[in-house]
Design an enzyme around this catalytic site. Structure first.
Site, PDB file in Angstrom:
ATOM      1  N   SER A 124       0.800  -1.219   0.000  1.00  0.00           N
ATOM      2  CA  SER A 124       0.000   0.000   0.000  1.00  0.00           C
ATOM      3  C   SER A 124       0.834   1.271   0.000  1.00  0.00           C
ATOM      4  CB  SER A 124      -0.937   0.011   1.212  1.00  0.00           C
ATOM      5  OG  SER A 124      -1.777  -1.122   1.204  1.00  0.00           O
ATOM      6  N   HIS A 159       0.843   4.569   4.368  1.00  0.00           N
ATOM      7  CA  HIS A 159       0.159   5.241   3.266  1.00  0.00           C
ATOM      8  C   HIS A 159       0.670   6.669   3.097  1.00  0.00           C
ATOM      9  CE1 HIS A 159      -3.609   2.421   3.396  1.00  0.00           C
ATOM     10  NE2 HIS A 159      -2.469   1.765   3.397  1.00  0.00           N
TER      11      HIS A 159
END
Length: 290
Positions: free
Chosen positions: A194, A240
């Site tokens: 991610s 992230h």
């Protein structure tokens, strides 16, 4: 916790049938473009921009003494235009899938050995910052990340070139791992691509702005992903955000580098990003060990 996260138009060859000839250097590549001097068929890899149309490498060398490599068409970031702009994306996708299958067959042991765990990293297992980028434990997790990679990867790979795209992906992933290591609890495990995917998302926004394209779709997508990042449970938001910041910064340096100093500026951008990542890891290690 799991992280969820130009080539020119080619005219058709006008023979009696629909079959296009193969490139004179790469016979397996059909093409409708011919050298404007010798009229040999040439594929995108062999096209060299001329004042009118394209020429083959041999005609360029014989006509003006310059090498074909020096005059070959380049991407907006200065990379070589590849015949398949999805190769690195497919390799990265394949590695992620292969590691996922291996982790399933190992019955969880491989996950424990490779995920990002601050306590282990602090005592020398720095490889986890890298291996966690390719590790997934659940099918929805890897499915979402790989679909995102397949959607974002090829356009960026085509715009940046293979080497620059790979550098962007790896630095964004490491940036996500580094921020997760810095801010997450030492006993909080983290894994997934991610961070790198958010880096590609940030790079896409930078590229669209550089090309003066409509940025609304990518900004909406980025906003939705950030909302899920902070509201959905069991998501390592640090990875992230770290991947997003590093990916956007590296992409900015790549697409805005001055043409006459493009390569040195791009290398310097990547080196600075890597040094920043190393610094973050070093500071956190001192905190945990000291």
């Amino acid at each position: 916790m799991d992280q969820v996260p130009g080539s020119p138009q080619e005219p058709r060859d006008t023979h009696g049938d629909d079959a296009l000839p193969g490139c004179y250097r790469h016979a397996d590549r059909s093409t409708g473009v011919r050298c404007t001097r010798c009229e040999q068929p040439i594929c995108p890899e062999c096209m060299v921009s001329a004042s009118v149309g394209f020429q083959c490498p041999e005609c360029v060398r014989s006509g003006n003494g310059r090498s074909a490599q020096a005059t070959a068409p380049r991407t907006i970031a200065g990379g070589t235009i590849a015949s398949d702009p999805r190769l690195v994306t497919m390799i990265l996708l394949g590695i992620n899938v292969a590691v996922f299958i291996a982790a399933q067959l190992a019955d969880g042991r491989l996950v424990v050995d490779l995920f990002l765990y601050g306590g282990n990293v602090a005592y020398g297992e720095w490889y986890r910052l890298l291996t966690a980028m390719f590790l997934h434990q659940q099918i929805p997790h890897i499915a979402f990340n790989m679909l995102s990679l397949w959607w974002l990867g090829p356009p960026l790979e085509a715009a940046l070139g293979r080497v620059r795209f790979l550098a962007l992906y790896m630095l964004a992933g490491l940036g996500g791992s580094a921020l997760s290591y810095l801010l997450a609890a030492p006993d909080q495990p983290s894994l997934g691509a991610s961070g790198a995917i958010f880096g590609l998302l940030g790079a896409t926004a930078v590229l669209l702005r550089r090309l003066q394209y409509d940025m609304k779709p990518v900004l909406i997508l980025l906003g939705l992903n950030l909302v899920f990042t902070f509201l959905w449970p069991n998501i390592a938001w640090q990875a992230h955000v770290g991947g997003l910041v590093v990916g956007a910064a590296v992409a900015f340096g790549m697409v805005h580098a001055p043409r006459d100093r493009r390569t040195p500026v791009q290398i310097a951008t990547c080196v600075v990003a890597l040094l920043a990542i190393v610094a973050v890891v070093w500071v956190r290690t001192l905190q945990l060990v000291g």
